[in-house]
Design a protein around this motif. Sequence first.
Motif, PDB file in Angstrom:
ATOM      1  N   THR A  32      32.770   9.708 -18.597  1.00 38.38           N
ATOM      2  CA  THR A  32      33.142   8.542 -17.784  1.00 38.38           C
ATOM      3  C   THR A  32      31.931   7.704 -17.403  1.00 38.38           C
ATOM      4  OG1 THR A  32      33.001   9.876 -15.755  1.00 38.38           O
ATOM      5  CG2 THR A  32      35.163   9.733 -16.838  1.00 38.38           C
ATOM      6  N   CYS A  33      30.722   8.251 -17.612  1.00 35.85           N
ATOM      7  CA  CYS A  33      29.515   7.489 -17.268  1.00 35.85           C
ATOM      8  C   CYS A  33      29.048   6.609 -18.431  1.00 35.85           C
ATOM      9  CB  CYS A  33      28.393   8.447 -16.865  1.00 35.85           C
ATOM     10  SG  CYS A  33      28.770   9.452 -15.411  1.00 35.85           S
ATOM     11  N   CYS A  34      28.976   7.205 -19.626  1.00 35.16           N
ATOM     12  CA  CYS A  34      28.442   6.454 -20.766  1.00 35.16           C
ATOM     13  C   CYS A  34      29.440   6.287 -21.895  1.00 35.16           C
ATOM     14  CB  CYS A  34      27.177   7.133 -21.297  1.00 35.16           C
ATOM     15  SG  CYS A  34      27.498   8.766 -22.020  1.00 35.16           S
ATOM     16  N   ILE A  38      29.559  19.448 -21.273  1.00 34.36           N
ATOM     17  CA  ILE A  38      29.749  20.861 -20.936  1.00 34.36           C
ATOM     18  C   ILE A  38      30.235  20.974 -19.496  1.00 34.36           C
ATOM     19  CG2 ILE A  38      27.977  21.657 -22.556  1.00 34.36           C
ATOM     20  CD1 ILE A  38      26.086  21.962 -20.140  1.00 34.36           C
ATOM     21  N   LYS A  39      30.933  22.062 -19.224  1.00 31.04           N
ATOM     22  CA  LYS A  39      31.403  22.319 -17.868  1.00 31.04           C
ATOM     23  C   LYS A  39      30.218  22.770 -17.020  1.00 31.04           C
ATOM     24  CE  LYS A  39      36.189  23.246 -19.149  1.00 31.04           C
ATOM     25  NZ  LYS A  39      37.324  24.188 -19.122  1.00 31.04           N
ATOM     26  N   TYR A  40      30.184  22.304 -15.772  1.00 34.90           N
ATOM     27  CA  TYR A  40      28.967  22.411 -14.970  1.00 34.90           C
ATOM     28  C   TYR A  40      29.273  22.900 -13.550  1.00 34.90           C
ATOM     29  CZ  TYR A  40      24.058  21.061 -14.235  1.00 34.90           C
ATOM     30  OH  TYR A  40      22.697  21.052 -14.020  1.00 34.90           O
ATOM     31  N   GLY A  41      30.200  23.848 -13.435  1.00 42.93           N
ATOM     32  CA  GLY A  41      30.536  24.405 -12.131  1.00 42.93           C
ATOM     33  C   GLY A  41      31.671  23.650 -11.443  1.00 42.93           C
ATOM     34  N   PHE A  42      31.843  23.949 -10.136  1.00 41.63           N
ATOM     35  CA  PHE A  42      32.934  23.358  -9.376  1.00 41.63           C
ATOM     36  C   PHE A  42      32.413  22.783  -8.055  1.00 41.63           C
ATOM     37  CE2 PHE A  42      35.002  26.456 -12.091  1.00 41.63           C
ATOM     38  CZ  PHE A  42      36.163  25.807 -12.489  1.00 41.63           C
ATOM     39  N   CYS A  94      23.759  11.303 -21.664  1.00 42.09           N
ATOM     40  CA  CYS A  94      23.211  10.416 -20.633  1.00 42.09           C
ATOM     41  C   CYS A  94      22.618  11.193 -19.456  1.00 42.09           C
ATOM     42  CB  CYS A  94      24.274   9.456 -20.125  1.00 42.09           C
ATOM     43  SG  CYS A  94      25.684  10.257 -19.319  1.00 42.09           S
ATOM     44  N   ASN A  95      22.711  12.543 -19.538  1.00 40.80           N
ATOM     45  CA  ASN A  95      22.186  13.410 -18.480  1.00 40.80           C
ATOM     46  C   ASN A  95      22.794  13.090 -17.109  1.00 40.80           C
ATOM     47  OD1 ASN A  95      20.492  14.825 -20.252  1.00 40.80           O
ATOM     48  ND2 ASN A  95      18.874  13.263 -20.049  1.00 40.80           N
ATOM     49  N   GLN A  96      24.067  12.736 -17.107  1.00 40.65           N
ATOM     50  CA  GLN A  96      24.796  12.444 -15.871  1.00 40.65           C
ATOM     51  C   GLN A  96      25.921  13.467 -15.672  1.00 40.65           C
ATOM     52  OE1 GLN A  96      24.192   9.913 -13.630  1.00 40.65           O
ATOM     53  NE2 GLN A  96      22.398   9.255 -14.789  1.00 40.65           N
ATOM     54  N   THR A  97      26.238  13.717 -14.426  1.00 40.38           N
ATOM     55  CA  THR A  97      27.374  14.582 -14.109  1.00 40.38           C
ATOM     56  C   THR A  97      28.533  13.728 -13.583  1.00 40.38           C
ATOM     57  OG1 THR A  97      26.593  14.979 -11.857  1.00 40.38           O
ATOM     58  CG2 THR A  97      25.913  16.555 -13.548  1.00 40.38           C
ATOM     59  N   PHE A  98      29.733  14.200 -13.815  1.00 38.95           N
ATOM     60  CA  PHE A  98      30.924  13.527 -13.272  1.00 38.95           C
ATOM     61  C   PHE A  98      31.974  14.582 -12.951  1.00 38.95           C
ATOM     62  CE2 PHE A  98      31.311  13.625 -17.858  1.00 38.95           C
ATOM     63  CZ  PHE A  98      32.647  13.929 -18.096  1.00 38.95           C
TER      64      PHE A  98
END
Length: 430
Positions: A50-52, A60-64, A93-97
Amino acid sequence: MSHNDSIRNLLNIKDKNIYFDENFVSDELIKDITAKVFHAKLTYSPTYCTCCGGESSNIIKYGFKASKIVIPGVSNFNTYLLLRKQKFFCKQCNQTFMAESSLVDKNCHISKSTKLAISLESKEKISEKDIARRYNVSHVTVNRVINSHFTDFTPNKNHLPEVLCFDEFKSTKDCSGAMSFIMCDGVTHSIVDIVEDRQLNNLIEYFSKYTLEARNNVRNIVIDMYSPYVSLVDRIFPKAKISIDRFHLVQLVNRAFNKTRITVMKKYIKKNTPLYNKLKKYWKLFLKPYADLSYERKTYCRNFKRYVSQKEIIDYLLEQDKELSIAFDVYQDFHYAIKKRNFERFKLALEKHKNIENQYLKTSVNTFNCYLKFIENSLKYDYSNGPLEGINNKIKVIKRIAFGYRSFLNLRRRIFISCNLINIKGTLSA
């Protein structure tokens, strides 16, 4: 059916990406109140970043991250959904969403179903504070939800109904005038619009925004005996006929007679106390049409210490005072003419009582003479302000339940919502 489907059905949650824990509900103390807390997680495989907008292969999944969401109550308990939302990391893009759900808007902790319930409740005669208490939100949130979910009412400036009814109600403190103006369709009885101030200059400015064709379409206007309305109609609605609401005609002579009865009654407070008590007790009988008084059915009256009929009571009291008897005849003459919608009889009553000495009734007779041509329309046409008076009563109930409104715009919007004149924007689904 799995326990996830059963709980979704119980809570009316449509998002199938929400999965409930094995121990899915617990009782917790939140703000010193015992609440039901449902435990679930929101997870899915995103199709893009959703960022780029990058491809899913780079995500990848990155926790909750936990979020406590207010949902409609269960078993009369405040109810929350402790939702652990899946976090995602995009290598491109090294961003989390965060994972998103149809249950709740982004960056919001109040579910859409709660907002929808608040919007529906606002149609009922209930205060915003009570709605806030019922759905476990603040009063400011209720006001914000109502303002955001309902469209503003905008009247059509190119059309006005053939019959209009004018009236007013006590306004809010932020208005320049004490009374606000309201008008409705005299045939369908639906509100046309509400104006902040009923002063003549403001109303002329307001109605000038309507097209000439729309104003010429108005054929009949029902008003009370407020003289600026007459001036307004003459200037703005050249083809409209004015009718005085019949209720106000009866009310005018009714009040004049009642004031006379009270004046006569007070003469006997010391001189003839039993007569004073009778005049005070049987005031309702004086206001009934004389033909409707019962003369056969007798009941025991303590003031007379015997069985008497309604007609005997009135006849006896009228014999005791000539002023009261004359005033009663005047009241009955006008009341009968208005009730039978007989304008010729009304004019005969005016001619008959034009030299009356009673100051209260003399004022009423003079007022009738001033509005005589409008009274003819009142007795000729069937239109009245009755439906508008009912709407005004509903407005009073709305204000009383809310213990008053400070903002005219909020009151106006709530009136339109209660009368089903504005609808909820779009659809809200959980």
